[in-house]
Write a protein that holds these residues in place. Structure first.
Motif, mmCIF file in Angstrom:
data_model
loop_
_atom_site.group_PDB
_atom_site.id
_atom_site.type_symbol
_atom_site.label_atom_id
_atom_site.label_comp_id
_atom_site.label_asym_id
_atom_site.label_seq_id
_atom_site.Cartn_x
_atom_site.Cartn_y
_atom_site.Cartn_z
ATOM 1 N N ILE A 1 -9.696 2.629 8.756
ATOM 2 C CA ILE A 1 -8.547 1.978 9.388
ATOM 3 C C ILE A 1 -7.307 2.845 9.170
ATOM 4 O O ILE A 1 -6.883 3.057 8.033
ATOM 5 C CB ILE A 1 -8.323 0.573 8.791
ATOM 6 N N LYS A 2 -6.735 3.333 10.267
ATOM 7 C CA LYS A 2 -5.493 4.101 10.182
ATOM 8 C C LYS A 2 -4.919 4.339 11.568
ATOM 9 O O LYS A 2 -5.678 4.303 12.539
ATOM 10 C CB LYS A 2 -5.688 5.413 9.417
ATOM 11 N N PRO A 3 -3.626 4.524 11.664
ATOM 12 C CA PRO A 3 -2.674 4.561 10.574
ATOM 13 C C PRO A 3 -2.433 3.175 9.974
ATOM 14 O O PRO A 3 -2.675 2.155 10.618
ATOM 15 C CB PRO A 3 -1.399 5.098 11.223
ATOM 16 N N VAL A 4 -1.938 3.179 8.733
ATOM 17 C CA VAL A 4 -1.605 1.958 8.015
ATOM 18 C C VAL A 4 -0.120 2.008 7.679
ATOM 19 O O VAL A 4 0.324 2.881 6.946
ATOM 20 C CB VAL A 4 -2.427 1.813 6.710
ATOM 21 N N LYS A 5 0.631 1.084 8.256
ATOM 22 C CA LYS A 5 2.070 0.999 7.993
ATOM 23 C C LYS A 5 2.285 0.044 6.821
ATOM 24 O O LYS A 5 1.525 -0.906 6.642
ATOM 25 C CB LYS A 5 2.786 0.479 9.244
ATOM 26 N N ILE A 6 3.334 0.290 6.031
ATOM 27 C CA ILE A 6 3.638 -0.565 4.885
ATOM 28 C C ILE A 6 5.094 -1.015 4.943
ATOM 29 O O ILE A 6 5.988 -0.214 5.181
ATOM 30 C CB ILE A 6 3.377 0.176 3.559
ATOM 31 N N THR A 7 5.301 -2.309 4.713
ATOM 32 C CA THR A 7 6.637 -2.876 4.598
ATOM 33 C C THR A 7 6.717 -3.620 3.272
ATOM 34 O O THR A 7 5.898 -4.505 3.012
ATOM 35 C CB THR A 7 6.935 -3.853 5.760
ATOM 36 N N HIS A 8 7.689 -3.246 2.436
ATOM 37 C CA HIS A 8 7.942 -3.950 1.179
ATOM 38 C C HIS A 8 9.138 -4.873 1.373
ATOM 39 O O HIS A 8 10.135 -4.464 1.985
ATOM 40 C CB HIS A 8 8.300 -2.979 0.056
ATOM 41 N N ILE A 9 9.059 -6.057 0.814
ATOM 42 C CA ILE A 9 10.178 -7.001 0.859
ATOM 43 C C ILE A 9 10.480 -7.432 -0.575
ATOM 44 O O ILE A 9 9.638 -8.044 -1.233
ATOM 45 C CB ILE A 9 9.846 -8.227 1.731
ATOM 46 N N GLY A 10 11.666 -7.078 -1.045
ATOM 47 C CA GLY A 10 12.008 -7.469 -2.395
ATOM 48 C C GLY A 10 13.438 -7.101 -2.732
ATOM 49 O O GLY A 10 14.049 -6.271 -2.058
ATOM 50 N N PRO A 11 13.983 -7.704 -3.763
ATOM 51 C CA PRO A 11 13.376 -8.741 -4.588
ATOM 52 C C PRO A 11 13.456 -10.116 -3.907
ATOM 53 O O PRO A 11 14.502 -10.484 -3.373
ATOM 54 C CB PRO A 11 14.203 -8.725 -5.868
#
Length: 192
Positions: A159-169
């Motif tokens: 599986i690709k591409p794999v996008k990443i989104t971080h939400i914090g704090p």
């Protein structure tokens, strides 16, 4: 026909902010004309442990067989989860251990260190929440869930591409912070 999107919800608490993010992404994807299927991992009834490793087959529960069908069906997989102790929740880890099996997600080549990737042609987006700023998580901890889920799980299976989104704090965040992220995540879904 729109994209076939599978949303995997990895937070076991249906009242969590992760579930609100799930609904926001789903709303955006539906507005974009996508077909959407969902897996709420916390609602599934299965043994979290790959009891015998790969030495002996552990029969899959019906909900895991259905989950494999949804993964096979999808063009794009969205995984939404909190970061707990530098990892995904146990129920999500157990889900991937039990579902992404040899013969379904990959196959080791005889007499080789290499493997065939059976989920090639799919893309993914990981949306993770945390109780620290995302820059701190990346800089000081090396973003371990990103490596485990993106590189060693999704990309391992093709599986690709794999996008990443971080939400914090997220902890102690204001309503305005959460509302802004719900809008952003809905826009991500509508951008398919």
């Amino acid at each position: 026909m729109g994209k076939k999107v599978l949303i995997i919800q990895g937070h076991p608490d249906s009242q969590s902010f992760n579930h609100a993010l799930h609904q926001a992404y789903k709303s955006g994807a539906l507005k974009a004309g996508a077909e959407v299927k969902e897996i709420f991992v916390g609602d599934l009834d299965f043994n979290l442990n790959l009891q015998f490793g790969y030495r002996k087959r552990t029969e899959l529960e019906p909900c895991l067989l259905e989950s494999q069908e949804k993964i096979r069906w999808a063009d794009h997989i969205v995984c939404i989860h909190p970061v707990w102790w530098g990892a995904v929740p146990a129920v999500l880890k157990g889900f991937f251990d039990r579902v992404l099996l040899p013969g379904f997600a990959f196959k080791k080549r005889e007499g080789s260190l290499w493997w065939d990737k059976f989920l090639s042609g799919k893309t993914a987006h990981i949306i993770s929440t945390m109780d620290q700023p995302s820059w701190y998580y990346r800089l000081f901890y090396g973003a371990p869930t990103d490596k485990a889920l993106k590189k060693l799980t999704f990309e391992f299976c093709g599986i690709k591409p794999v996008k990443i989104t971080h939400i914090g704090p997220v902890r102690m965040s204001a309503d305005a912070f959460r509302a802004k992220w719900l809008q952003k995540v809905e826009k991500m879904g509508s951008g398919l």
